[in-house]
Design a protein around this motif. Sequence first.
Motif, PDB file in Angstrom:
ATOM      1  N   ASP A   1       0.805  -1.150   0.103  1.00 17.25           N
ATOM      2  CA  ASP A   1       0.052   0.097   0.018  1.00 17.25           C
ATOM      3  C   ASP A   1       1.096   1.299  -0.055  1.00 17.25           C
ATOM      4  O   ASP A   1       0.497   2.264  -0.373  1.00 17.25           O
ATOM      5  CB  ASP A   1      -1.108   0.064   1.242  1.00 17.25           C
ATOM      6  CG  ASP A   1      -1.930  -1.005   1.241  1.00 17.25           C
ATOM      7  OD1 ASP A   1      -2.373  -1.345  -0.017  1.00 17.25           O
ATOM      8  OD2 ASP A   1      -2.209  -1.627   2.248  1.00 17.25           O
ATOM      9  N   VAL A   2       2.168   1.131   0.648  1.00 21.76           N
ATOM     10  CA  VAL A   2       2.916   2.473   0.535  1.00 21.76           C
ATOM     11  C   VAL A   2       4.106   2.197  -0.568  1.00 21.76           C
ATOM     12  O   VAL A   2       4.628   1.279  -0.874  1.00 21.76           O
ATOM     13  CB  VAL A   2       3.565   2.311   2.016  1.00 21.76           C
ATOM     14  CG1 VAL A   2       4.572   3.502   1.966  1.00 21.76           C
ATOM     15  CG2 VAL A   2       2.610   2.594   2.818  1.00 21.76           C
ATOM     16  N   GLY A   3       4.332   3.466  -1.006  1.00 22.58           N
ATOM     17  CA  GLY A   3       5.302   3.298  -2.269  1.00 22.58           C
ATOM     18  C   GLY A   3       4.591   3.957  -3.542  1.00 22.58           C
ATOM     19  O   GLY A   3       3.570   4.584  -3.544  1.00 22.58           O
ATOM     20  N   TRP A   4       5.730   3.930  -4.327  1.00 21.21           N
ATOM     21  CA  TRP A   4       5.133   4.528  -5.891  1.00 21.21           C
ATOM     22  C   TRP A   4       5.582   3.580  -6.937  1.00 21.21           C
ATOM     23  O   TRP A   4       6.023   2.532  -6.692  1.00 21.21           O
ATOM     24  CB  TRP A   4       5.778   6.030  -5.926  1.00 21.21           C
ATOM     25  CG  TRP A   4       7.366   5.951  -6.057  1.00 21.21           C
ATOM     26  CD1 TRP A   4       8.196   5.134  -5.376  1.00 21.21           C
ATOM     27  CD2 TRP A   4       8.190   6.799  -6.773  1.00 21.21           C
ATOM     28  NE1 TRP A   4       9.413   5.386  -5.736  1.00 21.21           N
ATOM     29  CE2 TRP A   4       9.521   6.634  -6.514  1.00 21.21           C
ATOM     30  CE3 TRP A   4       7.655   7.989  -7.609  1.00 21.21           C
ATOM     31  CZ2 TRP A   4      10.719   7.197  -7.011  1.00 21.21           C
ATOM     32  CZ3 TRP A   4       8.949   8.588  -8.117  1.00 21.21           C
ATOM     33  CH2 TRP A   4      10.268   8.346  -7.906  1.00 21.21           C
ATOM     34  N   TRP A   5       5.672   4.151  -8.067  1.00 22.71           N
ATOM     35  CA  TRP A   5       5.629   3.312  -9.367  1.00 22.71           C
ATOM     36  C   TRP A   5       7.034   2.705  -9.551  1.00 22.71           C
ATOM     37  O   TRP A   5       7.010   1.509  -9.767  1.00 22.71           O
ATOM     38  CB  TRP A   5       5.452   3.995 -10.540  1.00 22.71           C
ATOM     39  CG  TRP A   5       6.417   5.244 -10.944  1.00 22.71           C
ATOM     40  CD1 TRP A   5       6.039   6.426 -10.358  1.00 22.71           C
ATOM     41  CD2 TRP A   5       7.535   5.140 -11.655  1.00 22.71           C
ATOM     42  NE1 TRP A   5       7.160   7.221 -10.802  1.00 22.71           N
ATOM     43  CE2 TRP A   5       8.292   6.267 -11.500  1.00 22.71           C
ATOM     44  CE3 TRP A   5       8.270   4.097 -12.079  1.00 22.71           C
ATOM     45  CZ2 TRP A   5       9.544   6.660 -12.296  1.00 22.71           C
ATOM     46  CZ3 TRP A   5       9.465   4.102 -12.879  1.00 22.71           C
ATOM     47  CH2 TRP A   5      10.091   5.476 -12.851  1.00 22.71           C
ATOM     48  N   LEU A   6       8.015   3.311  -8.924  1.00 23.54           N
ATOM     49  CA  LEU A   6       9.408   2.990  -8.974  1.00 23.54           C
ATOM     50  C   LEU A   6       9.542   1.753  -7.964  1.00 23.54           C
ATOM     51  O   LEU A   6      10.391   0.639  -8.394  1.00 23.54           O
ATOM     52  CB  LEU A   6      10.398   3.982  -8.441  1.00 23.54           C
ATOM     53  CG  LEU A   6      11.898   3.377  -8.855  1.00 23.54           C
ATOM     54  CD1 LEU A   6      12.262   3.059 -10.083  1.00 23.54           C
ATOM     55  CD2 LEU A   6      12.937   4.503  -8.352  1.00 23.54           C
TER      56      LEU A   6
END
Length: 379
Positions: free
Chosen positions: A42-47
């Motif tokens: 749930d935590v993070g971004w596309w990278l």
Amino acid sequence: MSEGRLAAPDVLRGLAIAGTFAVNVWVFADPAGPAAVLGGFDVGWWLDRVLLAVVNGKFLALLTLLFGIGMELQYRSAVRRGIRWPGRYLLRAGILFVEGLLHYLLVFEFDVLMGYAIASVLVAWLVGRSSAVRVTAGLLAGGFVLLVVGALTVALSSDDGGSVPAPAYPSTWTGQVWLRLTEPLLYRVELVLVVPSAIVLFLVGSALLRAGVFEAHRGGARVRTRLMAVGAVGVVADVAAVLAGPAWIGVERYLAAPLVAAGLLGLVPAVLLGMRGPAGRVRRGLTTVGRTAMSCYVGQNVVASVLFHPWGLGLAAALATVPPPLRTAGVVGIWAGVVVLSVAAMGRWLRRYDRGPLELLTHALVDRGRPRPEPVGGR
């Protein structure tokens, strides 16, 4: 290393351990706990997702192939020395299972050692049988994996199959141990896929060693070229599975990833055989980790537990409060730092011993009670 020791398996094993931890570190870094991984990060971004896609399953599959190669080497050693097989190997498998069980209960929910131990008992019997028997067993296990992955993909593609209810993750170490003890169906259900998949890859690893995958002759080069072609197909299949969405995680991890791992098994020895001159720092570091693979696998997870969990330094919660680029850099930096620490610690250890700490313990337990040969010339 001794002059007769194969260099490529150690380098590959070190690469596999570092790559496996590159997945595990994201599990530890999820502030909601390991169970949240079953429903997606749930935590993070596309990278974050790109980095996970690059490593997810590939290096674990490579490690599994190498385990099969190790079993083949041990079988050859037993035959050469006239020792009954599987004989004491079954004791080794039992010790590995206990080590995996302790690793699961005390350290990490997604331990693979237990699955390896279970699969190795069957493969230890198969490795000395005829080619027809080994191929039949591999096809049966592989067919089971295909059926389970297919059913999982269909279930996750349904409207109500996209998430897994996860219990609240305790903040204390004792609470985490109790959760692992009381939730085996949640955290150990993956063994349904790990064990048959390991059977297939153990048998493939054994067959590849017999085919000369590490040999410098022309036949070995053909094997490596074919493996690299399989790896290229695996990369295409892996990208397609990732783009298809989270429901295809089983296809990505258990069908495409082993193909990519096979490509690495062909590529790395080809590169090493073409190298001239002394080994550089990276190769020496990977060799060190490869020679102490189980100690590094468990040790890295122990260090990550201390760094990320609330009862330790609590970095998972701290990193969740910073912007995604900084969080990603932090997680990747911790991964690199722990790997470098492993190289440094095990490098010092190998100056005094020829095996890692856990490897030495296993070796001592297996050899306990074995009659020792009389020294030449009497006492």
